[in-house]
Design an enzyme around this catalytic site. Structure first.
Site, mmCIF file in Angstrom:
data_model
loop_
_atom_site.group_PDB
_atom_site.id
_atom_site.type_symbol
_atom_site.label_atom_id
_atom_site.label_comp_id
_atom_site.label_asym_id
_atom_site.label_seq_id
_atom_site.Cartn_x
_atom_site.Cartn_y
_atom_site.Cartn_z
ATOM 1 C CG HIS A 147 -1.226 9.152 3.332
ATOM 2 N ND1 HIS A 147 -1.301 7.786 3.529
ATOM 3 C CD2 HIS A 147 -0.941 9.677 4.535
ATOM 4 C CE1 HIS A 147 -1.050 7.504 4.794
ATOM 5 N NE2 HIS A 147 -0.828 8.648 5.428
ATOM 6 C CG ASN A 206 -5.189 3.440 8.518
ATOM 7 O OD1 ASN A 206 -5.208 2.452 7.799
ATOM 8 N ND2 ASN A 206 -4.843 4.637 8.065
ATOM 9 C CD GLU A 259 -1.577 4.127 8.052
ATOM 10 O OE1 GLU A 259 -1.339 4.523 9.216
ATOM 11 O OE2 GLU A 259 -1.740 4.894 7.095
ATOM 12 N NE ARG A 317 -3.101 2.813 2.528
ATOM 13 C CZ ARG A 317 -3.275 3.600 3.563
ATOM 14 N NH1 ARG A 317 -2.916 3.205 4.772
ATOM 15 N NH2 ARG A 317 -3.801 4.805 3.412
ATOM 16 C CE1 TYR A 331 0.207 2.790 13.427
ATOM 17 C CE2 TYR A 331 -1.836 3.817 12.694
ATOM 18 C CZ TYR A 331 -0.557 3.359 12.422
ATOM 19 O OH TYR A 331 -0.042 3.468 11.154
ATOM 20 C CD GLU A 388 -5.079 7.664 9.719
ATOM 21 O OE1 GLU A 388 -4.644 8.749 10.158
ATOM 22 O OE2 GLU A 388 -4.619 6.576 10.076
#
Length: 493
Positions: free
Chosen positions: A144, A332, A400, A99, A334, A190
């Site tokens: 992005h 994504n 991600e 990606r 985290y 995002e």
């Protein structure tokens, strides 16, 4: 007052799982493994061969103090010149797909299709061809966060009549140029970050400050631009190219700090302000913004004396135009936050105030080198189950997931992170029936970590940013991730 309220657990999904047991097993056949980068973070060549200026180029050059150590992405990992080494690293790791994002400014220096930079087209053609020659499928992100500066000079994501058609034109250009070989497309990465940090609190490029107003407007324009790009692909290119086009959204899992009704509601509301803001218009059955977000912003707007809600109306035509415009759910993730209900003191208008929440972290959660990135693997499984509960059996590509440290080659903490987080994905798939079809490690390379510059490292491969040749060195985590890929998970030892 809080304890007197009726519990609302029946209305808010509460996911409780065993959080300490490691699940041995493998992912379904055909599960896809990948790694990722973004153009501004790795390419460098910021003005090479006809590339135009982006909002991040402008920010790092005009306000160097906004970036730690006054770092810039001018050279970064120099992937513009060293992409063949990146492809070799991807092949060595054994990924199925890569990606990466296109630099809008490298392809269209003015942001519009009237000026095409053929050197930029040639670069991405060479990268895509090299990937395919090495058995790696390209997954391409159109945007992005690196908007061409000439578009920002005309209002950028706040100017609907400019940005929506400009993005649709750019998308059509990219589909035409690369879609014969690219079968996985992502429109925006995002949009929450671009809206809140770029056009709300001013922390990211283009540093617009107007929280509670301009962030909502830029968010709506991003939704409209995404929808137009999807319709362009669906109507003009899908019949011959037979690919998929989607959007990538980010989620922090929001865990209620207590089991009081107000905190359970607050956690759900935070999820809607974070993920639902962009997911609900696309993936829900009815479209539009989440009801709790609409109610909260309207209420605060009235209290502040505004004649109408600061959350701009989507309108029926756009509600229908945006609804359903994603072939899969790019995600994504985290970390996790603890959330409690909190009425902010004083007056003022802001995105954060609109939510009536406060977020914190459990001091027992392990930390990465980035303060916000706490290691909370079980939040991943809960987030995936929430998406399934909220939006049904939509296919999810994890686009991600990664860990920040200071750049060690013996990066054992990153290995632990990947094993724990990927295992939670395995639980979500095998035990809970979540429709996750792919996983992407962030990142294949150490890179420019936005306002943190080069102080933070996410790479599976180390890049020596003090060496003009930017050599890549394989970390222990790359070896461990390659083994997970080879095993398709965690076979019983």
């Amino acid at each position: 007052m809080r304890s007197c309220l009726i519990l609302l657990m029946a209305f808010v999904p509460i996911f409780t799982f065993a959080q300490d047991e490691f699940l041995y097993g493998t992912f379904p056949d055909g599960f896809m493994w990948g790694a990722a980068t973004a153009a501004y973070q790795v390419e460098g060549g910021w003005d090479a061969d006809g590339k135009g200026e982006s909002i991040w180029d402008r920010m790092v050059h005009s306000d160097p103090g906004s970036i730690l150590n006054q770092d810039t992405g001018d050279i970064a990992a120099d992937s513009y010149h060293k992409y063949a080494e990146d492809v070799a690293a991807l092949k060595e790791t054994g990924v199925d797909f890569y990606r990466f994002s296109l630099s809008w400014s490298r392809l269209l220096p003015t942001g519009r299709v009237d000026v095409v930079n053929e050197a930029g087209v040639a670069f991405y053609n060479a990268l895509i061809d090299a990937l395919l020659a090495n058995g790696v499928q390209p997954m391409v992100t159109l945007y992005h966060w690196d908007l061409p500066q000439p578009l920002e000079d005309q209002g950028g994501w706040l100017n609907e009549t400019l940005i929506v058609p400009a993005f649709a034109e750019y998308a059509a250009f990219a589909f035409e140029a690369f879609g014969d070989r690219v079968k996985l497309w992502l429109t925006l990465n995002e949009p929450w970050v671009q809206a809140v940090m770029g056009y709300g609190n001013g922390g990211n490029a283009p540093r617009v400050v107007g929280s509670g107003i301009t962030d909502y407007l830029s968010g709506l324009n991003q939704l409209k631009a995404h929808a137009e790009a999807w319709h362009v692909y669906n109507e003009q290119f899908r019949p011959t190219q037979a690919g998929q086009c989607a959007i990538t959204l980010d989620v922090v899992w929001m865990e209620p700090k207590t089991q009081l009704a107000l905190d359970i509601e607050a956690a759900e509301r935070s999820l809607q302000f974070k993920l639902g803001w962009f997911a609900h218009p696309i993936f829900s059955l009815e479209g539009d913004y989440p009801a709790s977000m609409k109610e909260a912003v309207a209420r605060h707007s009235a209290e502040e004396g505004y004649p109408e809600s600061r959350l701009p109306e989507m309108g029926e035509e756009w509600r229908l135009r945006i609804l359903g415009t994603s072939d899969f759910f790019g995600l994504n993730h985290y970390t996790t936050s603890l959330v409690e209900h909190s009425v902010w003191p004083g007056t003022g208008t802001s995105f954060d105030r609109d939510q009536d929440t406060t977020q914190s972290a459990d001091p027992a959660w392990p930390e990465s080198s980035l303060g916000w990135l706490k290691v909370v693997p079980w939040g991943f499984r809960k987030a995936l189950n929430w998406i399934k509960s909220e939006y049904g059996d939509v296919p999810v590509w994890i686009t991600e997931n990664g860990y920040a440290d200071l750049g060690e080659l013996q990066d054992l903490d990153r290995i632990s992170f990947y094993r724990a987080y990927i295992d939670e994905v395995l639980k979500a798939v095998v035990l809970d029936g979540c429709n996750v079809v792919g996983y992407t490690a962030w990142s294949i390379l150490d890179n420019f970590e936005w306002t943190q510059g080069y102080s933070q490292k996410f790479g599976l491969y180390q890049v020596d940013f003090n060496d003009p040749s930017r050599p890549r060195t394989r970390k222990e985590s790359a070896i461990a991730y390659a083994q997970i890929i080879s095993d398709n998970g965690f076979p019983q030892p």
